[in-house]
Design a protein around this motif. Sequence first.
Motif, PDB file in Angstrom:
ATOM      1  N   PRO A 286       0.990  -1.280   0.166  1.00 46.58           N
ATOM      2  CA  PRO A 286      -0.041   0.030  -0.165  1.00 46.58           C
ATOM      3  C   PRO A 286       0.824   1.233  -0.081  1.00 46.58           C
ATOM      4  O   PRO A 286       0.475   2.031  -0.646  1.00 46.58           O
ATOM      5  CB  PRO A 286      -0.831  -0.016   1.359  1.00 46.58           C
ATOM      6  CG  PRO A 286      -0.554  -1.630   1.846  1.00 46.58           C
ATOM      7  CD  PRO A 286       0.579  -2.133   1.154  1.00 46.58           C
ATOM      8  N   TRP A 287       1.992   1.276   0.589  1.00 47.77           N
ATOM      9  CA  TRP A 287       2.880   2.281   0.600  1.00 47.77           C
ATOM     10  C   TRP A 287       3.258   2.728  -0.803  1.00 47.77           C
ATOM     11  O   TRP A 287       3.398   3.836  -1.358  1.00 47.77           O
ATOM     12  CB  TRP A 287       4.021   1.905   1.682  1.00 47.77           C
ATOM     13  CG  TRP A 287       5.116   3.313   1.496  1.00 47.77           C
ATOM     14  CD1 TRP A 287       4.944   4.431   2.288  1.00 47.77           C
ATOM     15  CD2 TRP A 287       6.505   3.308   0.726  1.00 47.77           C
ATOM     16  NE1 TRP A 287       6.036   5.174   2.025  1.00 47.77           N
ATOM     17  CE2 TRP A 287       6.864   4.386   1.049  1.00 47.77           C
ATOM     18  CE3 TRP A 287       6.850   2.526  -0.090  1.00 47.77           C
ATOM     19  CZ2 TRP A 287       8.004   4.955   0.725  1.00 47.77           C
ATOM     20  CZ3 TRP A 287       8.167   2.804  -0.583  1.00 47.77           C
ATOM     21  CH2 TRP A 287       8.507   4.125  -0.332  1.00 47.77           C
ATOM     22  N   THR A 288       3.624   1.788  -1.609  1.00 50.28           N
ATOM     23  CA  THR A 288       4.034   1.784  -2.936  1.00 50.28           C
ATOM     24  C   THR A 288       2.734   2.496  -3.896  1.00 50.28           C
ATOM     25  O   THR A 288       3.329   3.388  -4.606  1.00 50.28           O
ATOM     26  CB  THR A 288       4.622   0.573  -3.627  1.00 50.28           C
ATOM     27  OG1 THR A 288       3.556  -0.409  -3.587  1.00 50.28           O
ATOM     28  CG2 THR A 288       5.671   0.218  -2.899  1.00 50.28           C
ATOM     29  N   VAL A 289       1.569   2.191  -3.507  1.00 51.97           N
ATOM     30  CA  VAL A 289       0.597   2.677  -4.186  1.00 51.97           C
ATOM     31  C   VAL A 289       0.491   4.136  -4.130  1.00 51.97           C
ATOM     32  O   VAL A 289       0.023   4.853  -4.824  1.00 51.97           O
ATOM     33  CB  VAL A 289      -0.739   1.817  -4.020  1.00 51.97           C
ATOM     34  CG1 VAL A 289      -1.953   2.449  -4.534  1.00 51.97           C
ATOM     35  CG2 VAL A 289      -0.704   0.289  -4.369  1.00 51.97           C
ATOM     36  N   ILE A 290       0.716   4.732  -2.716  1.00 51.53           N
ATOM     37  CA  ILE A 290       0.294   5.987  -2.312  1.00 51.53           C
ATOM     38  C   ILE A 290       1.715   6.886  -2.466  1.00 51.53           C
ATOM     39  O   ILE A 290       1.719   8.117  -2.197  1.00 51.53           O
ATOM     40  CB  ILE A 290      -0.380   6.199  -1.061  1.00 51.53           C
ATOM     41  CG1 ILE A 290       0.413   5.488   0.117  1.00 51.53           C
ATOM     42  CG2 ILE A 290      -1.617   5.445  -1.191  1.00 51.53           C
ATOM     43  CD1 ILE A 290       0.410   6.183   1.488  1.00 51.53           C
ATOM     44  N   TYR A 291       2.836   6.146  -2.781  1.00 48.76           N
ATOM     45  CA  TYR A 291       4.000   6.817  -2.635  1.00 48.76           C
ATOM     46  C   TYR A 291       4.039   8.181  -3.746  1.00 48.76           C
ATOM     47  O   TYR A 291       4.357   9.337  -2.831  1.00 48.76           O
ATOM     48  CB  TYR A 291       5.194   6.007  -3.044  1.00 48.76           C
ATOM     49  CG  TYR A 291       6.476   6.696  -3.145  1.00 48.76           C
ATOM     50  CD1 TYR A 291       7.259   6.802  -1.968  1.00 48.76           C
ATOM     51  CD2 TYR A 291       7.041   6.957  -4.507  1.00 48.76           C
ATOM     52  CE1 TYR A 291       8.457   7.567  -1.849  1.00 48.76           C
ATOM     53  CE2 TYR A 291       8.257   7.713  -4.370  1.00 48.76           C
ATOM     54  CZ  TYR A 291       9.048   7.931  -3.286  1.00 48.76           C
ATOM     55  OH  TYR A 291      10.092   8.446  -3.089  1.00 48.76           O
ATOM     56  N   ARG A 292       3.577   8.178  -4.848  1.00 51.36           N
ATOM     57  CA  ARG A 292       3.761   9.371  -5.736  1.00 51.36           C
ATOM     58  C   ARG A 292       2.931  10.730  -5.000  1.00 51.36           C
ATOM     59  O   ARG A 292       3.633  11.692  -4.941  1.00 51.36           O
ATOM     60  CB  ARG A 292       3.375   9.175  -7.105  1.00 51.36           C
ATOM     61  CG  ARG A 292       3.707  10.462  -7.726  1.00 51.36           C
ATOM     62  CD  ARG A 292       3.443   9.808  -9.293  1.00 51.36           C
ATOM     63  NE  ARG A 292       4.305   8.622  -9.626  1.00 51.36           N
ATOM     64  CZ  ARG A 292       5.138   8.766 -10.660  1.00 51.36           C
ATOM     65  NH1 ARG A 292       5.132   9.716 -11.597  1.00 51.36           N
ATOM     66  NH2 ARG A 292       5.899   7.556 -10.799  1.00 51.36           N
ATOM     67  N   SER A 293       1.762  10.118  -4.598  1.00 46.44           N
ATOM     68  CA  SER A 293       0.771  11.221  -4.103  1.00 46.44           C
ATOM     69  C   SER A 293       1.330  11.665  -2.877  1.00 46.44           C
ATOM     70  O   SER A 293       1.229  13.043  -2.316  1.00 46.44           O
ATOM     71  CB  SER A 293      -0.707  10.848  -3.789  1.00 46.44           C
ATOM     72  OG  SER A 293      -0.709   9.695  -3.191  1.00 46.44           O
ATOM     73  N   ALA A 294       1.876  10.793  -1.931  1.00 48.85           N
ATOM     74  CA  ALA A 294       2.548  11.254  -0.655  1.00 48.85           C
ATOM     75  C   ALA A 294       3.690  11.874  -0.770  1.00 48.85           C
ATOM     76  O   ALA A 294       4.152  13.269  -0.180  1.00 48.85           O
ATOM     77  CB  ALA A 294       2.937  10.030   0.237  1.00 48.85           C
ATOM     78  N   VAL A 295       4.561  11.933  -1.788  1.00 46.46           N
ATOM     79  CA  VAL A 295       5.662  12.980  -2.154  1.00 46.46           C
ATOM     80  C   VAL A 295       5.294  14.081  -2.658  1.00 46.46           C
ATOM     81  O   VAL A 295       5.766  15.143  -2.425  1.00 46.46           O
ATOM     82  CB  VAL A 295       6.478  11.968  -3.113  1.00 46.46           C
ATOM     83  CG1 VAL A 295       7.778  13.113  -3.738  1.00 46.46           C
ATOM     84  CG2 VAL A 295       7.510  11.264  -2.646  1.00 46.46           C
TER      85      VAL A 295
ATOM     86  N   ALA B 207       9.381  13.341   3.939  1.00 48.73           N
ATOM     87  CA  ALA B 207       8.364  12.622   4.954  1.00 48.73           C
ATOM     88  C   ALA B 207       7.762  11.596   4.318  1.00 48.73           C
ATOM     89  O   ALA B 207       7.217  10.860   5.376  1.00 48.73           O
ATOM     90  CB  ALA B 207       7.277  14.000   4.926  1.00 48.73           C
ATOM     91  N   ALA B 208       7.852  11.099   3.024  1.00 46.37           N
ATOM     92  CA  ALA B 208       7.268  10.097   2.592  1.00 46.37           C
ATOM     93  C   ALA B 208       8.127   8.792   2.502  1.00 46.37           C
ATOM     94  O   ALA B 208       7.739   7.871   2.742  1.00 46.37           O
ATOM     95  CB  ALA B 208       6.719  10.333   1.123  1.00 46.37           C
ATOM     96  N   LEU B 209       9.399   9.131   2.505  1.00 51.99           N
ATOM     97  CA  LEU B 209      10.417   8.096   2.369  1.00 51.99           C
ATOM     98  C   LEU B 209      11.013   7.381   3.778  1.00 51.99           C
ATOM     99  O   LEU B 209      11.083   6.389   3.883  1.00 51.99           O
ATOM    100  CB  LEU B 209      11.515   8.494   1.357  1.00 51.99           C
ATOM    101  CG  LEU B 209      12.476   7.100   0.900  1.00 51.99           C
ATOM    102  CD1 LEU B 209      11.737   6.360   0.485  1.00 51.99           C
ATOM    103  CD2 LEU B 209      13.464   7.876  -0.057  1.00 51.99           C
ATOM    104  N   ALA B 210      11.127   8.437   4.518  1.00 49.59           N
ATOM    105  CA  ALA B 210      11.860   8.194   5.902  1.00 49.59           C
ATOM    106  C   ALA B 210      11.180   7.015   6.875  1.00 49.59           C
ATOM    107  O   ALA B 210      11.938   6.146   7.160  1.00 49.59           O
ATOM    108  CB  ALA B 210      11.764   9.454   6.871  1.00 49.59           C
ATOM    109  N   PRO B 211       9.700   7.108   7.010  1.00 52.40           N
ATOM    110  CA  PRO B 211       8.901   6.076   7.720  1.00 52.40           C
ATOM    111  C   PRO B 211       9.356   4.670   6.899  1.00 52.40           C
ATOM    112  O   PRO B 211       9.509   3.666   7.905  1.00 52.40           O
ATOM    113  CB  PRO B 211       7.709   6.238   7.688  1.00 52.40           C
ATOM    114  CG  PRO B 211       7.508   7.835   7.492  1.00 52.40           C
ATOM    115  CD  PRO B 211       8.724   7.937   6.729  1.00 52.40           C
ATOM    116  N   MET B 212       9.441   4.698   5.816  1.00 53.24           N
ATOM    117  CA  MET B 212       9.364   3.146   5.197  1.00 53.24           C
ATOM    118  C   MET B 212      10.956   2.678   5.150  1.00 53.24           C
ATOM    119  O   MET B 212      11.314   1.863   5.387  1.00 53.24           O
ATOM    120  CB  MET B 212       9.150   3.422   3.562  1.00 53.24           C
ATOM    121  CG  MET B 212       8.933   2.015   2.906  1.00 53.24           C
ATOM    122  SD  MET B 212       8.021   0.754   3.874  1.00 53.24           S
ATOM    123  CE  MET B 212       6.568   1.162   3.843  1.00 53.24           C
TER     124      MET B 212
END
Length: 132
Positions: free
Chosen positions: A78-87, A94-99
């Motif tokens: 699910p993180w990969t699905v929303i990655y672009r919109s989160a960036v 902020a989008a990459l650090a938790p993962m």
Amino acid sequence: MNTWIAIGALAAVGVIIPLSMVAVSTLLRPSVPEQGKRAAFESGEVPTGSTRLRFNIQYYMVALLFVVFDIETVLILPWTVIYRSAVDSQGLVAALAPMLVFIGVLVVGLVWAWRNGAVSWVRNPRYEYKHE
């Protein structure tokens, strides 16, 4: 009509029907006890030895590691699905650090398991590779 009544009725029917089927089949089935029915079935062969076998702990460790990394896959997808919109909305860090922290914890766990021998199999001395 309250929706919880419908859910409760569905749950009651889902429990009552299987229990009643088991009860009716218990009452109607023939009972013919004999020694052959009580023996363990091993493809038509006569069972030998004890039915209690000791399994190597490595099987459990591999299964546990599989579950851990299977859950990792379920959480990363699910993180990969929303990655672009989160960036776009929060920024790259902020989008990459938790993962990255999540994957880092899993890598530390894998290294720990590797160093403690959880993923190395016991080798047969007969097939051991000889260095020359």
